[in-house]
Scaffold this active site. Structure first.
Site, mmCIF file in Angstrom:
data_model
loop_
_atom_site.group_PDB
_atom_site.id
_atom_site.type_symbol
_atom_site.label_atom_id
_atom_site.label_comp_id
_atom_site.label_asym_id
_atom_site.label_seq_id
_atom_site.Cartn_x
_atom_site.Cartn_y
_atom_site.Cartn_z
ATOM 1 N N CYS A 78 41.868 31.093 52.069
ATOM 2 C CA CYS A 78 42.517 32.405 52.225
ATOM 3 C C CYS A 78 41.730 33.355 53.126
ATOM 4 O O CYS A 78 42.231 34.418 53.491
ATOM 5 C CB CYS A 78 42.760 33.037 50.858
ATOM 6 S SG CYS A 78 43.676 31.963 49.742
ATOM 7 N N HIS A 114 43.099 40.375 51.593
ATOM 8 C CA HIS A 114 43.922 39.209 51.265
ATOM 9 C C HIS A 114 44.794 39.567 50.056
ATOM 10 O O HIS A 114 44.325 40.164 49.092
ATOM 11 C CB HIS A 114 43.008 38.025 50.952
ATOM 12 C CG HIS A 114 43.719 36.866 50.343
ATOM 13 N ND1 HIS A 114 44.868 36.346 50.890
ATOM 14 C CD2 HIS A 114 43.459 36.132 49.236
ATOM 15 C CE1 HIS A 114 45.279 35.336 50.137
ATOM 16 N NE2 HIS A 114 44.449 35.195 49.128
ATOM 17 N N ASN A 144 50.930 35.078 47.201
ATOM 18 C CA ASN A 144 49.723 34.733 47.940
ATOM 19 C C ASN A 144 50.057 33.625 48.939
ATOM 20 O O ASN A 144 50.303 32.489 48.549
ATOM 21 C CB ASN A 144 48.663 34.279 46.931
ATOM 22 C CG ASN A 144 47.361 33.866 47.579
ATOM 23 O OD1 ASN A 144 47.285 33.682 48.794
ATOM 24 N ND2 ASN A 144 46.332 33.714 46.769
HETATM 25 N N1 COA Z 1 53.446 32.922 32.508
HETATM 26 C C1 COA Z 1 53.197 33.125 31.202
HETATM 27 N N2 COA Z 1 52.030 32.864 30.648
HETATM 28 C C2 COA Z 1 51.049 32.370 31.428
HETATM 29 C C3 COA Z 1 51.245 32.142 32.805
HETATM 30 C C4 COA Z 1 52.499 32.416 33.336
HETATM 31 N N3 COA Z 1 52.799 32.226 34.631
HETATM 32 N N4 COA Z 1 50.090 31.654 33.317
HETATM 33 C C5 COA Z 1 49.210 31.595 32.317
HETATM 34 N N5 COA Z 1 49.781 32.031 31.180
HETATM 35 C C6 COA Z 1 49.202 32.129 29.854
HETATM 36 C C7 COA Z 1 48.048 31.174 29.641
HETATM 37 O O1 COA Z 1 48.536 29.885 29.274
HETATM 38 C C8 COA Z 1 47.305 31.841 28.521
HETATM 39 O O2 COA Z 1 47.956 31.549 27.332
HETATM 40 P P1 COA Z 1 47.099 31.272 25.988
HETATM 41 O O3 COA Z 1 46.352 32.532 25.736
HETATM 42 O O4 COA Z 1 48.171 30.988 24.984
HETATM 43 O O5 COA Z 1 46.229 30.117 26.319
HETATM 44 C C9 COA Z 1 47.513 33.323 28.797
HETATM 45 O O6 COA Z 1 48.633 33.410 29.688
HETATM 46 C C10 COA Z 1 46.322 33.998 29.434
HETATM 47 O O7 COA Z 1 45.885 33.181 30.489
HETATM 48 P P2 COA Z 1 44.678 33.604 31.404
HETATM 49 O O8 COA Z 1 44.410 32.535 32.424
HETATM 50 O O9 COA Z 1 43.540 34.060 30.547
HETATM 51 O O10 COA Z 1 45.334 34.879 32.113
HETATM 52 P P3 COA Z 1 44.655 35.946 33.035
HETATM 53 O O11 COA Z 1 44.772 37.275 32.428
HETATM 54 O O12 COA Z 1 43.300 35.508 33.500
HETATM 55 O O13 COA Z 1 45.605 35.919 34.289
HETATM 56 C C11 COA Z 1 45.737 35.043 36.490
HETATM 57 C C12 COA Z 1 45.761 34.724 35.004
HETATM 58 C C13 COA Z 1 45.922 33.728 37.227
HETATM 59 C C14 COA Z 1 46.882 35.972 36.814
HETATM 60 C C15 COA Z 1 44.394 35.719 36.867
HETATM 61 O O14 COA Z 1 43.325 34.983 36.308
HETATM 62 C C16 COA Z 1 44.211 35.820 38.337
HETATM 63 O O15 COA Z 1 44.975 36.451 39.030
HETATM 64 N N6 COA Z 1 43.132 35.233 38.901
HETATM 65 C C17 COA Z 1 42.945 35.205 40.319
HETATM 66 C C18 COA Z 1 43.781 34.109 40.916
HETATM 67 C C19 COA Z 1 43.906 34.205 42.419
HETATM 68 O O16 COA Z 1 44.081 35.248 42.949
HETATM 69 N N7 COA Z 1 43.792 33.035 43.088
HETATM 70 C C20 COA Z 1 43.891 32.919 44.488
HETATM 71 C C21 COA Z 1 42.725 33.565 45.149
HETATM 72 S S1 COA Z 1 42.660 33.263 46.842
#
Ligand code: COA
Length: 325
Positions: free
Chosen positions: A112, A251, A281
């Site tokens: 990215c 980004h 993204n």
């Molecule tokens: N819809 C519903 N629930 C979802 C989900 C979705 N699309 N994706 C994950 N969950 C659930 C998980 O299974 C988890 O459930 P559990 O508690 O029963 O196990 C819960 O939501 C929390 O998951 P978690 O991974 O802790 O969520 P989070 O608050 O960290 O948010 C992201 C997840 C991916 C949104 C966040 O971590 C993020 O944005 N990270 C950066 C990712 C990114 O930008 N990547 C590219 C960079 S170049």
């Protein structure tokens, strides 16, 4: 030594929109979950166009905006982690379709951060005088790299392409500061395997699937820290304050990442341009698409200073300070 300026921008996204409600028909998720955790409302998903098709369209538009012709282009750099093929490169495919027969062409892999890495290369070539007009494209069809059963990743990404043309500046404006960083010790935060090792000397089958995997929370923290550190470094090195900066274009991965980075760098949110609600993204493409939207909407005037910040798999990150020519 002449600085490189942005002589034109262009972008292209597939027509097909996929909303969060559409995603909830594929995996157990909801518009409420995706929008509140990421800010994303919809993304474009290709129904047939590959990365080179998107890259070509963005390149055509950037050429039109610059007033240059394909024969004026000396080099094409395409930043992508989702090429049509390892060989030939997407950049060579674009070169052929544009008819840019004078141009050298290569692909660049910095996830990215790819457009920032590409702009850094292009800027250096221009400063040394080796090349004059360079087309830098960030283009991805990430939809082909996703595990469409993994709700924690498939809701985040989209397809698209953004392009800039860099040329020598006659006014002294242009790109005045570049910082690129990499941290291979965090390589497991974001992964997209290529072909598994396979030859007559290897007995066991490698069944690793070729999809994006991610340590979401680690990436989140890395991203907030990277944006904040890059902004502070640009401001300190160029003896500027945030008041001198018209817009910061990071980004486009997650609204909450940008919000936290704004808070920790003590810069008002309205300086951070965002369009991730509409595209998700698109990896190497996000910054180019955002820049092109801003240019088309006359949001940027000559003399405006912009900080562009990328971060992504590798882990990689980078920033560029541009004074609009
Ligand atoms: N819809 C519903 N629930 C979802 C989900 C979705 N699309 N994706 C994950 N969950 C659930 C998980 O299974 C988890 O459930 P559990 O508690 O029963 O196990 C819960 O939501 C929390 O998951 P978690 O991974 O802790 O969520 P989070 O608050 O960290 O948010 C992201 C997840 C991916 C949104 C966040 O971590 C993020 O944005 N990270 C950066 C990712 C990114 O930008 N990547 C590219 C960079 S170049």
């Amino acid at each position: 030594m002449k600085r490189a300026k942005i002589a034109g921008t262009g972008s292209y996204v597939p027509l097909n929109r996929m909303t969060n409600d559409d995603m909830s028909n594929l995996v157990e998720t909801s518009d409420e979950w995706i929008a509140s955790r990421t800010g994303i409302r919809e993304r474009r998903i290709s129904t047939g166009e590959n990365t080179s098709d998107l890259a070509y369209e963005a390149g055509v538009r950037a050429l039109q905006a610059s007033g240059l012709t394909a024969m004026d282009i000396d080099l094409i750099i395409c930043a992508t982690i989702s090429p049509d093929s390892f060989m030939p490169s997407v950049a060579c495919m674009v070169q052929e379709r544009l008819g840019a027969t004078r141009a050298a062409a290569f692909d660049l892999s910095a996830a990215c951060s790819g457009l920032i890495y590409g702009m850094a290369c292009a800027s250096s070539f221009i400063e040394t005088g080796m090349y004059q007009n360079i087309l830098v494209i960030g283009a991805e069809t990430l939809s082909k790299t996703l595990d469409w059963t993994d709700r924690s990743t498939c809701v985040l990404f989209g397809d698209g392409a953004g392009a800039v043309i860099l040329s020598p500046s006659d006014t002294g404006k242009g790109i005045s500061f570049i910082q690129l960083l990499s941290d291979g010790s965090k390589q497991d935060y974001l992964c997209l395997p290529a072909m598994p090792l396979r030859n007559p000397l290897i007995q066991e089958e490698n069944s690793q699937s070729q999809v994006i995997t991610m340590k979401g929370q680690e990436v989140f923290k890395f991203a907030v820290r990277s944006i904040t550190d890059h902004i502070n470094t640009v401001l300190k090195n160029m003896e500027l304050s945030s008041v001198d900066i018209k817009y910061i274009i990071t980004h486009q991965a997650n609204y909450r990442i940008i919000e936290q980075a704004a808070k920790s760098s003590k810069i008002p949110m309205d300086k951070f341009y965002m369009n991730l609600d509409r595209y998700g993204n698109t990896s190497a493409a996000t910054i180019g698409i955002a820049l092109d939207e801003m240019a088309q909407n006359d949001m940027i005037q000559s003399g405006d200073k912009l900080i562009l910040v990328g971060f992504g798999g590798g882990m990689t990150s980078g920033a560029v300070l541009v004074e609009w020519d």
